[in-house]
Design an enzyme around this catalytic site. Structure first.
Site, PDB file in Angstrom:
ATOM      1  N   HIS A  85       0.242 -12.482   0.838  1.00  0.00           N
ATOM      2  CA  HIS A  85       0.919 -11.316   2.007  1.00  0.00           C
ATOM      3  C   HIS A  85       0.360 -11.938   3.350  1.00  0.00           C
ATOM      4  O   HIS A  85      -0.662 -11.550   3.705  1.00  0.00           O
ATOM      5  CB  HIS A  85       0.837 -10.165   1.856  1.00  0.00           C
ATOM      6  N   CYS A 105       5.391 -13.291  -2.042  1.00  0.00           N
ATOM      7  CA  CYS A 105       4.820 -12.749  -3.081  1.00  0.00           C
ATOM      8  C   CYS A 105       5.907 -12.763  -4.153  1.00  0.00           C
ATOM      9  O   CYS A 105       6.488 -13.827  -4.427  1.00  0.00           O
ATOM     10  CB  CYS A 105       4.433 -10.960  -2.857  1.00  0.00           C
ATOM     11  N   GLU A 114       1.622 -10.934   5.964  1.00  0.00           N
ATOM     12  CA  GLU A 114       1.657  -9.839   6.853  1.00  0.00           C
ATOM     13  C   GLU A 114       0.676  -9.072   6.851  1.00  0.00           C
ATOM     14  O   GLU A 114       0.361  -7.945   7.420  1.00  0.00           O
ATOM     15  CB  GLU A 114       2.932  -9.008   6.666  1.00  0.00           C
TER      16      GLU A 114
END
Length: 213
Positions: free
Chosen positions: A194, A82, A196
């Site tokens: 992202h 990001c 994650e």
């Protein structure tokens, strides 16, 4: 033996979710701002959330820009996520304020310009256009990933002649506005989205990166 990954804690980023995601794929994770640990780990992950200028200020406060540069000089892997990707570029422009980045890649981070009625920030799941031979996206080329951002790199400026290894650039579009979604350039890789927060597809991308260390 598990690969040792430092998740750089410089005051900006989804630290805990990033830590859990790396642990999920078998990495031995340390969350720290310590220069020597960041320098000597098998892999360094640079997160980032918020404003470009604030992230650069935090990064410089822990000498993160220096450790990224030194790792890359020695061919040691770094992954930005990001705003942690955005600060790898030459500069960012937010609200008329221009801030110098880490300058690992030429290019400008600027506000997205969707051509239709889509709102900014770009928030949600999106597909990506993966180049042939990508290691980061191996096995997940057709998956969707989770984006949350208002700014991006809308023009890739590094030519093959200037790169030691021909970079692989992944693109996506939002409201007709095309921007860089990920880059693989030797030991330096980054994603605008992202991983994650991208479920199984994001976990596989992180696993691909960890396996490459």
């Amino acid at each position: 033996m598990s690969k040792k990954v430092v998740l750089l804690d410089y005051g900006s980023g989804n630290i805990r979710s990033g830590e859990r995601a790396l642990q999920r794929v078998g990495a031995d994770v340390t969350v720290t701002a310590d220069y020597d640990q960041a320098l000597n780990a098998d892999g360094l992950l640079v997160p980032g959330v918020g404003a470009f200028e604030a992230c650069m200020t935090g990064l410089k406060a822990v000498r993160g820009d220096a450790v990224v540069d030194r790792r890359l000089t020695g061919g040691r892997p770094v992954l930005g996520i990001c705003v942690g990707m955005q600060i790898l570029f030459a500069k960012g422009i937010e609200h008329g304020v221009e801030t110098a980045g880490c300058e690992q890649w030429p290019g400008t981070v600027e506000r997205l310009r969707p051509q239709s009625e889509e709102p900014v920030p770009h928030m949600g799941w999106n597909t990506v256009d993966v180049p042939a031979g990508s290691q980061l996206f191996e096995g997940i080329e057709k998956e969707r990933f989770y984006f949350v951002h208002s700014y991006g790199v809308r023009e890739w400026q590094l030519t093959d002649a200037r790169a030691s290894v021909a970079p692989k650039v992944t693109w996506t579009s939002y409201g007709g506005d095309r921007f860089v979604a990920a880059v693989e350039n030797g030991p330096l890789a980054a994603t605008q989205f992202h991983p994650e927060k991208s479920g199984d597809a994001g976990a596989e991308l992180l696993a691909n990166w960890v396996r490459s260390l």
